[in-house]
Motif scaffolding. Structure first.
Motif, PDB file in Angstrom:
ATOM      1  N   LYS A 130     -87.201  19.071  -8.476  1.00  0.00           N
ATOM      2  CA  LYS A 130     -88.118  19.553  -9.521  1.00  0.00           C
ATOM      3  C   LYS A 130     -89.367  18.677  -9.595  1.00  0.00           C
ATOM      4  CE  LYS A 130     -84.649  21.604 -12.553  1.00  0.00           C
ATOM      5  NZ  LYS A 130     -83.947  21.498 -13.836  1.00  0.00           N
ATOM      6  N   THR A 131     -89.169  17.355  -9.512  1.00  0.00           N
ATOM      7  CA  THR A 131     -90.297  16.432  -9.554  1.00  0.00           C
ATOM      8  C   THR A 131     -91.229  16.655  -8.371  1.00  0.00           C
ATOM      9  OG1 THR A 131     -88.921  14.791 -10.677  1.00  0.00           O
ATOM     10  CG2 THR A 131     -90.942  13.991  -9.646  1.00  0.00           C
TER      11      THR A 131
ATOM     12  N   GLU B 163     -76.943  16.623  -9.310  1.00  0.00           N
ATOM     13  CA  GLU B 163     -77.853  16.621 -10.458  1.00  0.00           C
ATOM     14  C   GLU B 163     -79.081  15.753 -10.177  1.00  0.00           C
ATOM     15  OE1 GLU B 163     -75.438  15.287 -13.690  1.00  0.00           O
ATOM     16  OE2 GLU B 163     -74.337  17.180 -13.820  1.00  0.00           O
ATOM     17  N   GLN B 164     -78.863  14.591  -9.560  1.00  0.00           N
ATOM     18  CA  GLN B 164     -79.984  13.717  -9.219  1.00  0.00           C
ATOM     19  C   GLN B 164     -80.924  14.390  -8.222  1.00  0.00           C
ATOM     20  OE1 GLN B 164     -77.905  10.241  -7.758  1.00  0.00           O
ATOM     21  NE2 GLN B 164     -78.247   9.119  -9.675  1.00  0.00           N
TER      22      GLN B 164
ATOM     23  N   GLU C 140     -83.011  17.108  -9.843  1.00  0.00           N
ATOM     24  CA  GLU C 140     -84.114  16.519 -10.617  1.00  0.00           C
ATOM     25  C   GLU C 140     -85.241  16.056  -9.692  1.00  0.00           C
ATOM     26  OE1 GLU C 140     -86.250  15.747 -13.822  1.00  0.00           O
ATOM     27  OE2 GLU C 140     -84.237  16.610 -13.896  1.00  0.00           O
ATOM     28  N   ARG C 141     -84.891  15.449  -8.571  1.00  0.00           N
ATOM     29  CA  ARG C 141     -85.905  15.007  -7.615  1.00  0.00           C
ATOM     30  C   ARG C 141     -86.675  16.201  -7.035  1.00  0.00           C
ATOM     31  NH1 ARG C 141     -82.376  10.467  -4.321  1.00  0.00           N
ATOM     32  NH2 ARG C 141     -82.304   8.955  -6.024  1.00  0.00           N
TER      33      ARG C 141
END
Length: 79
Positions: free
Chosen positions: A62-63, A55-56, A59-60
């Protein structure tokens, strides 16, 4: 010569039956038991940690993609 082959074959069969087959069966059913019991607590904890890290990382990613989209809109076409 055939008698020697019969003796060796019989001896091999006896050794297999007395030593190899029981060990083989024990290990087979032990592994079946472990599979049927499911994941251990330690394995479940490790799986949850991996899911959290996934999950982390998602998210990274996507960023990073949003930063690349802002700085270089055509970066996807070049990749």
């Amino acid at each position: 010569m055939e008698e020697m082959f019969v003796i060796l074959t019989g001896t091999s069969l006896i050794i297999f039956t007395m030593f190899v087959a029981p060990i083989w069966l024990i290990l087979h059913y032990r592994s079946k038991k472990q599979v049927s019991q499911g994941l251990s607590d330690n394995e479940m904890h490790m799986l949850q940690e991996l899911a959290h890290k996934e999950e982390q990382m998602a998210e990274r990613i996507k960023t990073l993609e949003s930063i690349l989209d802002a700085e270089s809109p055509n970066w996807r076409e070049r990749a």
